[in-house]
Design an enzyme around this catalytic site. Structure first.
Site, short mmCIF file in Angstrom:
data_model
loop_
_atom_site.label_atom_id
_atom_site.label_comp_id
_atom_site.label_asym_id
_atom_site.label_seq_id
_atom_site.Cartn_x
_atom_site.Cartn_y
_atom_site.Cartn_z
N CYS A 1 0.84 -1.20 0.00
CA CYS A 1 0.00 0.00 0.00
C CYS A 1 0.88 1.25 0.00
CB CYS A 1 -0.92 -0.01 1.23
SG CYS A 1 -2.01 1.44 1.32
N VAL A 2 0.72 2.08 -1.02
CA VAL A 2 1.53 3.30 -1.10
C VAL A 2 1.09 4.33 -0.06
CG1 VAL A 2 2.06 2.98 -3.54
CG2 VAL A 2 0.01 4.26 -2.89
#
Length: 411
Positions: free
Chosen positions: A265-266
């Protein structure tokens, strides 16, 4: 080192006052630009590395390097929102182009397989700035009670607490001590994974998937099921030099194998795996509740006697004064972000209901081994699906017992 000195990327002692000195690549680039000549290959990357290494702030034990990806949200977000509050058309242009720019930057970093703090910085600063606008522009109007402010604040605190937990170890598989030295030679960072910016370019592989390449990047993985008991599917990771348990995968950005890897997840700049998946869902849920509650309170204040959903699209007095315009613009910004996060949460909840990870769903679509359900929102691989209640019971029990360091973790 004094507060203004530092050791640069070449290992040489340097000073903040010399930040614009002795940069041959920059000098050559300026000279070529003035003479209308093209830059040699790799010149821009070298200039960017030099600039990033020299952007520092004074500190007690030496100048501290500033991550440049943290800076744009702190400057651009307030400026763009204030510009959008000047006129309805400006607001339409800004609020339409902003998601496009964010998606373009995500595509750029994802293609280069780079880790960045831009999205985490954008998310945290957006929360802080929206809360600041709410306290400065909405609360003084007198239509928001003390208890409502407390409820909104508590929701924000709970979301940040869940986010902090989600940032911790997602369930990294321990690297065998005998292989750490060789892995460092291949590019695995010596420091914590969180500080890495150039992770190994491996691709995650499913414990149930075949050893074929994923997007042409997963060469070198081989099935070790011949050496394992029947019915137990495990993978050998050539990057980390270990045997992975079922559903574990290698993250190409972090450069580590993660138990029950869901995705990288960025927005939290970390993987979502066995140990932090629950906290990730909790953070998304608290964000949705807090955001919707804040949007409702703001619309009730600006567009009086109107349904919040109707007021979001039709609020005649929104641009009567700058304060109302800024609050209304922030409401629309929050609504766009909330819609995006709501979609992510919906996909996560559906995946949990069918006991499938995001990574397994992508592999199933690639290999045509999964069934599309609910208009393609959910993917059922059928491998781990044991029914709605059992699937949720399995998810709620994730991380309840510490992982066993057995022969599956070492070679």
């Amino acid at each position: 080192l004094c507060c203004c000195e530092y050791v640069d990327r070449r290992g040489e002692r340097n000073h903040l006052a010399a930040c614009c000195c002795d940069c041959e690549d920059l000098d050559e680039g300026c000279e070529r630009w003035l003479t209308c000549k093209s830059l040699p290959p790799g010149a821009l990357e070298r200039i960017a590395d030099t600039v990033a290494d020299r952007v520092r702030v004074p500190w007690f034990s030496g100048a501290v390097k500033v991550n440049l990806s943290l800076v744009p949200p702190l400057i651009l977000l307030p400026v763009l929102l204030h510009v959008a509050a000047l006129h309805f058309l400006l607001g339409l242009i800004v609020l339409t182009s902003l998601p496009v720019v964010v998606l373009w930057y995500y595509y750029l970093t994802h293609r280069r397989k780079e880790r960045t703090l831009f999205f985490l910085s954008l998310g945290l600063f957006s929360l802080g700035y929206m809360y600041y606008v709410f306290l400065q522009e909405v609360v003084p109007r007198g239509r928001v009670g003390y208890s409502q402010v407390v409820a909104l604040t508590c929701g924000l605190i709970l979301m940040l607490a869940a986010l902090s937990r989600a940032k911790k170890d997602p369930g990294y598989l321990p690297i065998p001590a005998s292989n750490k030295k060789s892995l460092l030679g291949q590019g695995l960072p010596n420091k914590s994974v969180r500080g890495s910016s150039n992770g190994l370019h491996g691709i995650t592989m499913s414990g149930a998937a075949s050893g074929r390449a994923v997007n042409g990047e997963a060469k070198g993985y081989s099935r070790m099921s011949a050496e394992e008991p029947e019915g137990v599917k495990k993978d050998w990771c050539t990057k980390c030099q270990l045997v992975r348990p079922a559903r574990a995968g290698h993250c190409r950005l972090c450069g580590r194998c993660v138990r029950r890897l869901d995705h990288h997840c960025v927005w939290i700049n970390s993987c979502v795996g066995e140990q932090n998946h629950q906290a990730f869902i909790l953070a998304l849920s608290f964000f949705m509740l807090t955001s919707v509650y804040g949007i409702t309170l703001t619309l009730h204040t600006i567009c009086r006697d109107r349904n919040p959903f109707v007021a979001l699209f039709y609020c005649p007095g929104a641009y009567s004064d700058y304060s109302s315009a800024l609050s209304f613009t922030c409401v629309w910004y929050c609504a766009i972000v909330t819609a995006g996060m709501g979609y992510i949460l919906l996909i996560q909840l559906l995946n949990i209901s069918y006991n499938v990870t995001e990574r397994e769903a992508r592999l199933a679509l690639r290999d045509n081994t999964g069934r599309r359900l609910l208009g393609g929102l959910a993917i059922d691989t059928g491998q781990y699906n044991r029914g709605f209640l059992c699937n949720w019971g399995h998810f709620l029990s994730l991380g309840s017992s510490p992982p066993q360091h057995s022969a599956e973790d070492i070679v």
